[in-house]
Scaffold this active site. Structure first.
Site, PDB file in Angstrom:
ATOM      1  N   GLY A 184       0.862  -1.185   0.000  1.00 45.17           N
ATOM      2  CA  GLY A 184       0.000   0.000   0.000  1.00 45.17           C
ATOM      3  C   GLY A 184       0.893   1.229   0.000  1.00 45.17           C
TER       4      GLY A 184
ATOM      5  N   ILE B  33       2.257   2.844   2.509  1.00 41.01           N
ATOM      6  CA  ILE B  33       3.452   2.747   3.365  1.00 41.01           C
ATOM      7  C   ILE B  33       4.460   1.791   2.719  1.00 41.01           C
ATOM      8  CG2 ILE B  33       4.330   2.200   5.668  1.00 41.01           C
ATOM      9  CD1 ILE B  33       1.466   2.764   6.737  1.00 41.01           C
TER      10      ILE B  33
ATOM     11  N   ARG C 235      -2.366  -7.869  -2.816  1.00 38.67           N
ATOM     12  CA  ARG C 235      -3.574  -8.379  -3.471  1.00 38.67           C
ATOM     13  C   ARG C 235      -3.633  -7.918  -4.932  1.00 38.67           C
ATOM     14  NH1 ARG C 235      -8.021  -6.520   0.630  1.00 38.67           N
ATOM     15  NH2 ARG C 235      -6.547  -4.827   0.487  1.00 38.67           N
TER      16      ARG C 235
ATOM     17  N   ALA D 101       3.234  -3.763  11.171  1.00 39.05           N
ATOM     18  CA  ALA D 101       1.810  -3.684  10.815  1.00 39.05           C
ATOM     19  C   ALA D 101       0.946  -3.997  12.042  1.00 39.05           C
ATOM     20  CB  ALA D 101       1.525  -4.627   9.656  1.00 39.05           C
ATOM     21  N   ARG D 102       0.666  -5.280  12.258  1.00 44.82           N
ATOM     22  CA  ARG D 102      -0.054  -5.709  13.466  1.00 44.82           C
ATOM     23  C   ARG D 102       0.549  -7.037  13.908  1.00 44.82           C
ATOM     24  NH1 ARG D 102      -1.408  -1.226  13.519  1.00 44.82           N
ATOM     25  NH2 ARG D 102      -3.499  -0.306  13.651  1.00 44.82           N
TER      26      ARG D 102
ATOM     27  N   GLU E 170      -0.618  -6.138  23.192  1.00 44.56           N
ATOM     28  CA  GLU E 170       0.086  -4.884  23.505  1.00 44.56           C
ATOM     29  C   GLU E 170      -0.590  -4.197  24.676  1.00 44.56           C
ATOM     30  OE1 GLU E 170       0.352  -2.487  19.955  1.00 44.56           O
ATOM     31  OE2 GLU E 170       1.324  -4.081  18.836  1.00 44.56           O
TER      32      GLU E 170
ATOM     33  N   HIS F 192       5.307  -0.031  19.407  1.00 49.32           N
ATOM     34  CA  HIS F 192       4.316   0.434  18.430  1.00 49.32           C
ATOM     35  C   HIS F 192       4.438   1.948  18.180  1.00 49.32           C
ATOM     36  CE1 HIS F 192       0.206  -0.823  16.606  1.00 49.32           C
ATOM     37  NE2 HIS F 192       0.758   0.134  15.880  1.00 49.32           N
ATOM     38  N   ILE F 193       5.558   2.337  17.582  1.00 55.51           N
ATOM     39  CA  ILE F 193       5.825   3.778  17.390  1.00 55.51           C
ATOM     40  C   ILE F 193       5.959   4.164  15.915  1.00 55.51           C
ATOM     41  CG2 ILE F 193       6.867   4.159  19.668  1.00 55.51           C
ATOM     42  CD1 ILE F 193       9.643   3.958  18.245  1.00 55.51           C
ATOM     43  N   GLY F 194       5.383   3.351  15.030  1.00 56.35           N
ATOM     44  CA  GLY F 194       5.542   3.607  13.587  1.00 56.35           C
ATOM     45  C   GLY F 194       5.258   5.035  13.171  1.00 56.35           C
TER      46      GLY F 194
HETATM   47  C1  GLV Z   1      -0.644   2.369  13.555  1.00 58.09           C
HETATM   48  O1  GLV Z   1      -0.377   1.223  13.747  1.00 58.09           O
HETATM   49  C2  GLV Z   1      -1.758   2.796  12.787  1.00 58.09           C
HETATM   50  O2  GLV Z   1      -2.576   1.954  12.384  1.00 58.09           O
HETATM   51  O3  GLV Z   1      -1.887   4.014  12.561  1.00 58.09           O
END
Ligand code: GLV
Length: 320
Positions: free
Chosen positions: A156, A158, A178, A237-238, A267, A286-288
């Site tokens: 996508g 990102i 996909r 991602a997750r 988390e 989780h600091i993306g």
């Molecule tokens: C972070 O993980 C978001 O979904 O923005």
């Protein structure tokens, strides 16, 4: 009476100020501790709009309680924490914050990739803990990033931003998605691959796919076995996209070389998570999207969506 907004985290004043004039804003008073469930349910019962973060479980119970609720504005690009079926059933609009966080998240993915490949965190820790005894020929040696092959799962916005960075490191860029991105293939030389082929070929596998029923456990024991034993897995991602216990086995048994994780199945990650016992895992909380500019931009999008809805306009970034 002004419409009521409930915000589940203490926010920067700059984000809340524009809302205060027009709306009755109530806000949980901690930035880093989640609002207790009973308080959330009590607050949502009085709210016209709910401002959530990805750590909030916005499930059926929330929609049932929110009898006046018209919008849930989720301050994240991912919205797997929101029960969309219940939202539709209760006629509540759900919005997210896409677009503004692509470059910031791609920066973090690349930073984590470099840190994991070159063992930066362990190396820094050696200094702080008094273990830098001398220059050592093979200590803290890692994997080369420049010129290596990266495989991006989930191409996508990102994913494409990560791929552009990889090009700057002279990397061969493989992707699985996909839909084919034929324009990017022609323009940048990105190569589409089926998942298995990508896992076999890539030196760095970066997960950037949305968390959906189809991607739960997408990377498990079988997939990890396909990867090179010199490969590095990066997940920004997750957490649930990777089977953590299979990942633990793969890292312990040397089936892959290392992993960099910004996300976890649970988390905050429990301290007894076995992954934390491994030296070849780099972990982040989780600091993306965590740059000042981007977090403020995400807050602006959330504030705008709520304002639009409460003033009778159609908000942008509705997820269905
Ligand atoms: C972070 O993980 C978001 O979904 O923005």
């Amino acid at each position: 009476m002004k419409p009521r907004i409930y915000i589940t985290r203490k926010l920067d004043e700059r984000a809340v100020a524009p809302l205060l004039e027009k709306f009755d804003v109530r806000m949980w008073d901690s930035e880093s501790v989640s609002v207790p469930r009973d308080i959330l349910i009590k607050e949502v019962a009085e709210a016209d709009a709910l401002w959530t973060v990805l750590a909030d479980s916005v499930n059926r119970e929330v929609f049932e309680a929110g009898t006046k609720l018209k919008i849930v504005a989720n301050m994240a690009v991912g919205y797997n924490n929101v029960d969309l079926e219940a939202a539709m059933e209760y006629g509540v609009i759900v919005t997210n914050t896409p677009g503004v966080l692509n470059e910031t998240t791609a920066d973090l993915a690349f930073a984590l990739l470099l840190a994991t490949a070159r063992q930066l965190i362990s190396a820094e820790d050696a200094i702080r803990s008094g273990n830098w005894t001398s220059w050592a020929p093979m200590r803290f040696t890692g994997m080369d990033v420049g010129g290596a092959t990266i495989g991006i799962i989930g191409m996508g916005r990102i994913g494409e931003a990560v791929a552009r960075r990889a090009k700057g490191f002279d990397m061969r860029v493989l992707y699985h998605n996909r839909n084919r991105k034929t324009e990017a293939e022609v323009e940048h030389g990105f190569e589409f691959m089926e998942l298995e082929a990508l896992l076999k070929e890539a030196d760095f596998v970066v997960i950037l796919t949305p968390y959906t029923p189809e991607t739960v456990g997408m990377i498990g024991a079988r997939e990890l076995k396909l990867m090179k034993n010199t490969a590095v897995l990066i997940n920004v991602a997750r957490g649930g996209i990777v089977d953590e216990s299979a990942l633990y086995d793969a890292l312990k048994d040397g089936e892959i070389w290392a992993a960099g994780l910004d996300v976890f199945e649970t988390e905050p990650v429990p301290l007894d998570n076995l992954l934390l016992t491994l030296p070849n895992v780099t972990v982040l909380p989780h600091i993306g999207s965590a740059s000042i500019k981007t977090r403020l931009a995400m807050m602006n999008l959330n504030a705008q969506a709520i304002t639009d809805l409460l003033e009778g306009r159609d908000p942008e970034n509705q997820v269905f």
